[in-house]
Write an enzyme that holds these catalytic residues in place. Structure first.
Site, PDB file in Angstrom:
ATOM      1  N   TYR A   1      35.062  18.940  77.535  1.00  0.00           N
ATOM      2  CA  TYR A   1      34.208  20.118  77.705  1.00  0.00           C
ATOM      3  C   TYR A   1      33.148  19.850  78.769  1.00  0.00           C
ATOM      4  O   TYR A   1      32.930  20.658  79.680  1.00  0.00           O
ATOM      5  CB  TYR A   1      33.557  20.451  76.366  1.00  0.00           C
TER       6      TYR A   1
ATOM      7  N   GLY B   1      32.726  36.528  71.990  1.00  0.00           N
ATOM      8  CA  GLY B   1      32.133  35.250  71.590  1.00  0.00           C
ATOM      9  C   GLY B   1      30.670  35.360  71.221  1.00  0.00           C
ATOM     10  O   GLY B   1      30.088  36.453  71.207  1.00  0.00           O
TER      11      GLY B   1
ATOM     12  N   ASP C   1      38.068  40.485  76.471  1.00  0.00           N
ATOM     13  CA  ASP C   1      38.374  39.214  75.801  1.00  0.00           C
ATOM     14  C   ASP C   1      39.889  39.147  75.677  1.00  0.00           C
ATOM     15  O   ASP C   1      40.591  40.061  76.120  1.00  0.00           O
ATOM     16  CB  ASP C   1      37.666  39.131  74.436  1.00  0.00           C
TER      17      ASP C   1
ATOM     18  N   GLY D   1      35.046  37.007  77.859  1.00  0.00           N
ATOM     19  CA  GLY D   1      34.747  36.286  76.617  1.00  0.00           C
ATOM     20  C   GLY D   1      33.733  37.035  75.772  1.00  0.00           C
ATOM     21  O   GLY D   1      32.903  36.440  75.073  1.00  0.00           O
TER      22      GLY D   1
ATOM     23  N   ILE E   1      22.869  27.275  70.783  1.00  0.00           N
ATOM     24  CA  ILE E   1      22.298  28.615  70.604  1.00  0.00           C
ATOM     25  C   ILE E   1      22.475  29.058  69.159  1.00  0.00           C
ATOM     26  O   ILE E   1      23.580  28.981  68.603  1.00  0.00           O
ATOM     27  CB  ILE E   1      22.948  29.626  71.565  1.00  0.00           C
TER      28      ILE E   1
HETATM   29  N1  SER Z   1      26.845  24.656  71.970  1.00  0.00           N
HETATM   30  C1  SER Z   1      27.911  24.116  72.761  1.00  0.00           C
HETATM   31  C2  SER Z   1      28.783  23.238  71.946  1.00  0.00           C
HETATM   32  O1  SER Z   1      28.325  22.728  70.955  1.00  0.00           O
HETATM   33  C3  SER Z   1      27.355  23.318  73.879  1.00  0.00           C
HETATM   34  O2  SER Z   1      27.356  24.023  75.036  1.00  0.00           O
HETATM   35  O3  SER Z   1      29.896  23.033  72.303  1.00  0.00           O
END
Ligand code: SER
Length: 313
Positions: free
Chosen positions: A138, A9, A32, A6, A168
Site C-alpha cells: 500500500y 468508500g 464506484d 471510489g 480518518i
Molecule cells: N487509514 C489507511 C489505512 O489504514 C491509511 O491511509 O490503510
C-alpha cells in the site's frame, strides 16, 4: 461537472455530501465498482472501474468532467493480503485518472497517506520531506502515486493536489481493510457491546483526524490559488495523535463500563512502521490548513452519531 471515484468508500460518501451541498443538484457524478444499495439525493450515479483506461476516459469525456476527486483505492491491510490488486487499483488507477485528466484538462485531487513512511522514517513529528521507504505494498503504491502526480504537475503543467491523510475517523461508512480501522471500530463496539478487542496494542499511537476536518481539508486545498501550492507530491496533514489506550479512556469518560482488550494481529507491524505524529506546518503555511476537532470534541460528536446510527439500524 465533478467526478468522484471510489465514492462508496469512507471518504467518498461524506465528500459527495459536502460537494452537493456546495454546488447544488446534478453537479456531482459519483462512481464506484457498483451502485450503492441506497441512493442519496442531488448527485448522479455511474459505474466505473478505474483500472480500465477506456472506461475512465469515456466517463470523463461524456460527462464533461472538469474536476476529479480520485478516491478509489485499496487500503493497507487488504493491500498486504492482495499486493497485485493493490498495485493494479492504486497505481494503474491513478495513472489512468491522470491521463484522462490531461486529455480533458481536469483538475485532480488524490489522497495519499502516512503509509508512504516506513521504519526508516523519523517517527515523531515526521517532516514533510523525509525518507519514504514504506514496508507495505500500500505504501509503495502511495509513494508511486505521489511521484506520478508530481511528474504530471511539473511536466504537463497540470493542477493536481494531494494530502497524506492520517487515519480518518467517521460514522457514515465504515472504513474497509485499513490499519487505522481500530479507531472507528472501537466506537461502534463500545456502543453496541460495551467492549472491544483491539487489533493493535494499548500503547500503539497513531496520527488521526475526524472526517469533518478531512473533508474540509480537501475543500480547502482545492479552493486555494494554484500558485500557493508548493508541494506537488502530497502534503503532510495532521489533527491529533492518540494511542489505543488513550482512545479507550476517552470513550470510557462517556461509557464508564466500556472494556477494551488488546490482541495484536498482522496489522501491528504495519502500525509500528508508521509515524506516531506528523509535522504538517507546510500545509498550515501554504494553504492555511487548520483542523477544528480536538480528540475530546471528536469523541463526543462520534458517540452522538454512532448512538443515533445504531438506534435506527
Ligand atoms: N487509514 C489507511 C489505512 O489504514 C491509511 O491511509 O490503510
Amino acid at each position: 461537472m465533478i467526478l468522484i471515484t471510489g465514492a462508496n468508500g469512507q471518504i467518498g460518501i461524506d465528500l459527495a455530501d459536502a460537494l452537493v451541498e456546495r454546488l447544488g443538484e446534478g453537479e456531482v457524478l459519483v462512481t464506484d465498482l457498483r451502485s450503492p444499495e441506497s441512493l442519496r439525493p442531488g448527485r448522479k450515479y455511474d459505474v466505473l472501474d478505474v483500472t480500465y483506461m477506456e472506461s475512465v476516459e469515456k466517463i470523463v469525456g461524456s460527462y464533461k468532467i472538469d474536476t476529479i476527486y480520485h478516491l478509489a483505492g485499496i487500503l493497507s491491510a487488504t493491500g498486504q493480503r492482495h499486493p497485485e490488486l493493490a498495485w493494479n487499483v492504486n497505481v494503474n488507477g491513478v495513472r489512468n485518472v491522470l491521463e484522462a485528466a490531461r486529455k480533458y484538462n481536469c483538475r485532480v485531487f488524490w489522497p495519499s497517506s502516512i503509509a508512504v513512511f516506513g521504519p526508516t522514517t523519523p517517527k515523531v513529528n515526521t517532516p514533510q520531506e523525509t525518507v519514504t521507504e514504506p514496508g507495505t505494498m500500500y505504501g509503495a503504491t502511495k509513494v508511486t502515486g505521489e511521484l506520478l502526480c508530481k511528474f504530471h504537475a511539473d511536466h504537463h503543467q497540470m493542477d493536481i493536489r494531494s494530502v497524506r491523510f492520517p487515519g480518518i475517523i467517521s460514522y457514515s461508512t465504515p472504513p474497509g481493510g485499513g490499519t487505522t480501522d481500530w479507531a472507528v471500530d472501537m466506537f461502534f463496539q463500545a456502543v453496541n457491546h460495551g467492549s472491544y478487542t483491539c487489533f493493535v496494542t494499548e500503547e500503539t499511537r497513531m496520527p488521526m483526524m475526524y472526517m469533518p476536518d478531512a473533508v474540509q481539508s480537501i475543500l480547502d486545498i482545492m479552493d486555494y490559488e494554484n500558485d500557493g501550492i508548493t508541494v506537488r507530491t502530497s502534503y503532510n496533514l495532521a489533527a491529533f495523535s492518540f494511542s489505543a489506550g488513550e482512545l479507550a479512556a476517552a470513550i470510557r469518560r462517556h461509557i464508564p463500563h466500556f472494556k477494551c482488550f488488546y490482541e495484536p494481529d498482522f496489522r501491528q507491524a504495519i502500525a509500528d512502521s508508521w509515524p506516531s505524529s506528523i509535522d504538517d506546518s507546510r500545509a498550515r503555511h501554504d494553504w492555511k490548513w487548520q483542523p477544528h476537532y480536538s480528540l475530546e470534541a471528536m469523541v463526543s460528536d462520534m458517540l452522538i452519531h454512532v448512538r443515533a446510527k445504531i438506534a435506527t439500524s
